[in-house]
Design a protein around this motif. Structure first.
Motif, PDB file in Angstrom:
ATOM      1  N   ALA A 160       7.730  30.924 -24.784  1.00 17.74           N
ATOM      2  CA  ALA A 160       6.674  30.150 -24.139  1.00 17.74           C
ATOM      3  C   ALA A 160       5.815  29.483 -25.198  1.00 17.74           C
ATOM      4  O   ALA A 160       5.467  30.106 -26.205  1.00 17.74           O
ATOM      5  N   TYR A 161       5.487  28.231 -24.966  1.00 21.22           N
ATOM      6  CA  TYR A 161       4.539  27.525 -25.823  1.00 21.22           C
ATOM      7  C   TYR A 161       3.886  26.417 -25.012  1.00 21.22           C
ATOM      8  O   TYR A 161       4.369  26.020 -23.956  1.00 21.22           O
ATOM      9  N   TRP A 162       2.739  25.958 -25.486  1.00 25.92           N
ATOM     10  CA  TRP A 162       1.996  24.886 -24.813  1.00 25.92           C
ATOM     11  C   TRP A 162       2.244  23.592 -25.569  1.00 25.92           C
ATOM     12  O   TRP A 162       2.089  23.533 -26.792  1.00 25.92           O
ATOM     13  N   GLU A 163       2.638  22.565 -24.847  1.00 25.10           N
ATOM     14  CA  GLU A 163       2.847  21.246 -25.459  1.00 25.10           C
ATOM     15  C   GLU A 163       2.429  20.203 -24.447  1.00 25.10           C
ATOM     16  O   GLU A 163       3.032  20.085 -23.372  1.00 25.10           O
ATOM     17  N   GLY A 164       1.382  19.426 -24.768  1.00 24.11           N
ATOM     18  CA  GLY A 164       0.891  18.539 -23.746  1.00 24.11           C
ATOM     19  C   GLY A 164       0.178  17.305 -24.247  1.00 24.11           C
ATOM     20  O   GLY A 164      -0.219  17.188 -25.409  1.00 24.11           O
ATOM     21  N   ALA A 165      -0.007  16.372 -23.289  1.00 23.54           N
ATOM     22  CA  ALA A 165      -0.698  15.117 -23.542  1.00 23.54           C
ATOM     23  C   ALA A 165      -2.196  15.361 -23.649  1.00 23.54           C
ATOM     24  O   ALA A 165      -2.769  16.149 -22.887  1.00 23.54           O
ATOM     25  N   VAL A 166      -2.840  14.674 -24.598  1.00 25.36           N
ATOM     26  CA  VAL A 166      -4.272  14.840 -24.827  1.00 25.36           C
ATOM     27  C   VAL A 166      -4.942  13.475 -24.961  1.00 25.36           C
ATOM     28  O   VAL A 166      -4.302  12.468 -25.306  1.00 25.36           O
ATOM     29  N   SER A 167      -6.252  13.454 -24.684  1.00 27.26           N
ATOM     30  CA  SER A 167      -7.069  12.262 -24.913  1.00 27.26           C
ATOM     31  C   SER A 167      -8.000  12.514 -26.087  1.00 27.26           C
ATOM     32  O   SER A 167      -8.330  13.668 -26.408  1.00 27.26           O
ATOM     33  N   VAL A 168      -8.444  11.435 -26.729  1.00 33.32           N
ATOM     34  CA  VAL A 168      -9.220  11.528 -27.961  1.00 33.32           C
ATOM     35  C   VAL A 168     -10.389  10.554 -27.902  1.00 33.32           C
ATOM     36  O   VAL A 168     -10.241   9.416 -27.455  1.00 33.32           O
ATOM     37  N   LYS A 169     -11.550  10.997 -28.355  1.00 38.68           N
ATOM     38  CA  LYS A 169     -12.702  10.110 -28.524  1.00 38.68           C
ATOM     39  C   LYS A 169     -13.541  10.631 -29.674  1.00 38.68           C
ATOM     40  O   LYS A 169     -13.506  11.815 -30.024  1.00 38.68           O
ATOM     41  N   GLY A 170     -14.316   9.738 -30.288  1.00 39.94           N
ATOM     42  CA  GLY A 170     -15.162  10.165 -31.398  1.00 39.94           C
ATOM     43  C   GLY A 170     -15.659   8.989 -32.204  1.00 39.94           C
ATOM     44  O   GLY A 170     -15.811   7.877 -31.685  1.00 39.94           O
ATOM     45  N   LYS A 171     -15.924   9.221 -33.495  1.00 37.85           N
ATOM     46  CA  LYS A 171     -16.417   8.191 -34.392  1.00 37.85           C
ATOM     47  C   LYS A 171     -15.656   8.234 -35.711  1.00 37.85           C
ATOM     48  O   LYS A 171     -15.324   9.299 -36.221  1.00 37.85           O
ATOM     49  N   LYS A 172     -15.410   7.064 -36.247  1.00 39.43           N
ATOM     50  CA  LYS A 172     -14.811   6.916 -37.577  1.00 39.43           C
ATOM     51  C   LYS A 172     -15.723   5.990 -38.365  1.00 39.43           C
ATOM     52  O   LYS A 172     -15.888   4.823 -37.998  1.00 39.43           O
ATOM     53  N   GLU A 173     -16.320   6.547 -39.412  1.00 35.35           N
ATOM     54  CA  GLU A 173     -17.260   5.793 -40.241  1.00 35.35           C
ATOM     55  C   GLU A 173     -18.321   5.120 -39.372  1.00 35.35           C
ATOM     56  O   GLU A 173     -18.611   3.929 -39.490  1.00 35.35           O
ATOM     57  N   ASN A 174     -18.860   5.918 -38.426  1.00 35.85           N
ATOM     58  CA  ASN A 174     -19.940   5.533 -37.511  1.00 35.85           C
ATOM     59  C   ASN A 174     -19.546   4.505 -36.458  1.00 35.85           C
ATOM     60  O   ASN A 174     -20.408   4.006 -35.728  1.00 35.85           O
ATOM     61  N   ASN A 175     -18.265   4.206 -36.343  1.00 38.73           N
ATOM     62  CA  ASN A 175     -17.783   3.308 -35.291  1.00 38.73           C
ATOM     63  C   ASN A 175     -17.054   4.118 -34.233  1.00 38.73           C
ATOM     64  O   ASN A 175     -16.254   5.004 -34.561  1.00 38.73           O
ATOM     65  N   PRO A 176     -17.318   3.843 -32.940  1.00 39.07           N
ATOM     66  CA  PRO A 176     -16.637   4.601 -31.885  1.00 39.07           C
ATOM     67  C   PRO A 176     -15.133   4.347 -31.894  1.00 39.07           C
ATOM     68  O   PRO A 176     -14.676   3.221 -32.127  1.00 39.07           O
ATOM     69  N   ILE A 177     -14.374   5.392 -31.663  1.00 38.20           N
ATOM     70  CA  ILE A 177     -12.916   5.280 -31.590  1.00 38.20           C
ATOM     71  C   ILE A 177     -12.420   6.074 -30.387  1.00 38.20           C
ATOM     72  O   ILE A 177     -13.058   7.016 -29.919  1.00 38.20           O
ATOM     73  N   HIS A 178     -11.265   5.678 -29.883  1.00 33.66           N
ATOM     74  CA  HIS A 178     -10.594   6.374 -28.795  1.00 33.66           C
ATOM     75  C   HIS A 178      -9.108   6.471 -29.135  1.00 33.66           C
ATOM     76  O   HIS A 178      -8.610   5.772 -30.027  1.00 33.66           O
ATOM     77  N   GLY A 179      -8.432   7.315 -28.423  1.00 28.25           N
ATOM     78  CA  GLY A 179      -7.006   7.437 -28.642  1.00 28.25           C
ATOM     79  C   GLY A 179      -6.394   8.473 -27.721  1.00 28.25           C
ATOM     80  O   GLY A 179      -7.023   8.950 -26.768  1.00 28.25           O
ATOM     81  N   GLU A 180      -5.162   8.808 -28.011  1.00 29.50           N
ATOM     82  CA  GLU A 180      -4.447   9.848 -27.261  1.00 29.50           C
ATOM     83  C   GLU A 180      -3.360  10.405 -28.153  1.00 29.50           C
ATOM     84  O   GLU A 180      -3.172   9.964 -29.286  1.00 29.50           O
ATOM     85  N   GLY A 181      -2.645  11.387 -27.658  1.00 33.59           N
ATOM     86  CA  GLY A 181      -1.614  11.988 -28.475  1.00 33.59           C
ATOM     87  C   GLY A 181      -1.006  13.197 -27.809  1.00 33.59           C
ATOM     88  O   GLY A 181      -1.038  13.332 -26.573  1.00 33.59           O
ATOM     89  N   TYR A 182      -0.447  14.083 -28.641  1.00 31.64           N
ATOM     90  CA  TYR A 182       0.182  15.312 -28.158  1.00 31.64           C
ATOM     91  C   TYR A 182      -0.230  16.462 -29.064  1.00 31.64           C
ATOM     92  O   TYR A 182      -0.424  16.291 -30.270  1.00 31.64           O
ATOM     93  N   VAL A 183      -0.345  17.646 -28.445  1.00 33.31           N
ATOM     94  CA  VAL A 183      -0.668  18.878 -29.175  1.00 33.31           C
ATOM     95  C   VAL A 183       0.377  19.928 -28.821  1.00 33.31           C
ATOM     96  O   VAL A 183       0.771  20.066 -27.652  1.00 33.31           O
ATOM     97  N   GLU A 184       0.831  20.679 -29.828  1.00 25.68           N
ATOM     98  CA  GLU A 184       1.770  21.777 -29.621  1.00 25.68           C
ATOM     99  C   GLU A 184       1.144  23.062 -30.140  1.00 25.68           C
ATOM    100  O   GLU A 184       0.628  23.102 -31.262  1.00 25.68           O
TER     101      GLU A 184
END
Length: 402
Positions: free
Chosen positions: A353-377
């Motif tokens: 058994a393991y967890w592997e799933g789609a994720v969403s991302v938000k935050g800041k890079k060098e004080n500029n807002p950023i968004h994204g997505e990806g996968y985590v295992e």
């Protein structure tokens, strides 16, 4: 275990089983003289720089014991219906020296595969697994270029005659409840992780892999759930690793992050967890910027869990949200699962058994807002990874064959 099997048969998730895998292995082992002659188990180890050449290195490397081709991605229908998927083919060598074939039944490698689909809108998670012999054309992987198959699931390289065109691939898997048929086009060249593609996993000799990724694949095609089909667009990630000794003796699993930002940059991190609960110093990652690619060590980033989720299937407690801080470039992001239950509970290799799933991302890079997505295992939370796989990556073969 009976309780676990009953849960796996619920409508929420579905499983596909070939003829029992262990039956074949035991059959071949007990009657080995009928199918192959074998001079020893001599595997190459990851202990020196690799001379990379593509498309050759997209293909199989049978001199190494363990290898996988790994696709994950976030996809959207024409009305922005969100989906996540995982498609993985694993090769596990049984004999290091090529057997002298006296039958087309001769066994050298075994293959297994995982296919998962996250229907985010409906909070449904579908899981399938297959396992078979690398014989009789039932499963295999090509040498010299991208390609692999296992009982109807397929990975192919798509040839193009256009000058300067990007590399293209095709993956498919069709089961009763769900199916995918996807075309993937690389938007960037392959990225070599670690020291020019040599990714160290522990301090013991040979505990490393040769590892590269396509960090951004434009993806289009079809997704089917029951009798409804969506035409989709999205972005995928591809990993290819080959090794003989992977985990160190004191490592129980890993947390792996593949993040695609809306700035056209990517971040890969892997944290190797020890039995004491910390991270092995060999943990690291790769920052894939617009102008440069940078290898990251454990000192270059900090990961803090922000939430947890307890599996109703295995009772494992998984992190379910993270804050990631990076010093160069200066960045802080929050990562959250798009749905909680994306745990794969599998049985072809014993209970896994393991967890592997789609994720969403938000935050800041060098004080500029950023968004994204990806996968985590997340591996090794239900039990130490080396214990419940049924064999140890740090030994010269599956333990059930010894």
């Amino acid at each position: 275990m009976n309780k676990m099997l009953k849960m796996l048969n619920k409508n929420r998730r579905s499983h596909s089983f070939s003829v029992p895998f262990f039956f074949f292995l035991l059959l071949f082992w007990s009657g080995g003289g009928l199918f192959f002659l074998h001079a020893g188990q001599d595997w190459a180890i990851v202990d020196r720089p690799w001379s990379w050449l593509f498309p050759r290195d997209h293909g199989s490397h049978p001199e190494f014991q363990t290898e996988w081709w790994y696709f994950t991605g976030n996809l959207y229908g024409t009305k922005e219906e969100p989906f996540g998927f995982q498609w993985t083919l694993f090769r596990q060598g049984v004999f290091g020296s090529s057997p002298l074939k006296i039958s087309r039944w001769a066994l050298r490698d075994v293959y297994f595969a995982h296919f998962a689909l996250s229907d985010i809108q409906r909070k449904k998670f579908y899981v399938y697994e297959k396992a078979d012999r690398g014989a009789l054309g039932l499963a295999g992987a090509t040498v010299g270029d991208m390609g692999g198959w296992i009982r109807g699931w397929e990975l192919k390289s798509k040839k193009s005659t256009e000058s300067g065109s990007q590399e293209k691939f095709h993956i498919s898997a069709q089961e009763e409840a769900v199916g995918i048929d996807l075309e993937l086009e690389a938007q960037k060249p392959p990225v070599l992780h670690g020291e020019n593609g040599l990714s160290r996993k522990a301090d013991q000799e040979g505990c490393a892999s040769y590892y590269y990724s396509f960090s951004r694949l434009k993806t289009q095609g079809l997704i089917r759930v029951s009798n409804k089909t969506w035409r989709i667009l999205g972005t995928s990630w591809f990993d290819h690793e080959f090794t003989t000794h992977s985990l160190g003796k004191n490592e129980v699993g890993w947390d792996w992050f593949a993040i695609q930002l809306d700035t056209d940059e990517e971040l890969m991190l892997y944290c190797l967890r020890t039995r004491e609960g910390g991270f092995d110093p060999n943990s690291g990652g790769t920052w894939i910027g617009k102008k440069a690619i940078r290898h990251l060590t454990l000192r270059d980033f900090k990961i803090t869990p922000t939430a947890f989720w307890k599996s109703p299937h295995t009772a494992a407690l998984y992190p379910a949200g993270w804050k990631v801080q990076l010093g160069d470039p200066e960045m802080e992001i929050e990562i959250n699962p798009k749905m909680a239950d994306q745990e794969l509970v599998l049985n072809q290799l014993g209970f896994l058994a393991y967890w592997e799933g789609a994720v969403s991302v938000k935050g800041k890079k060098e004080n500029n807002p950023i968004h994204g997505e990806g996968y985590v295992e997340l591996t090794g939370y239900a039990a130490p990874l080396q214990d419940y796989l049924g064999y140890s990556f740090t030994h010269a073969g599956p333990s059930f064959l010894k």
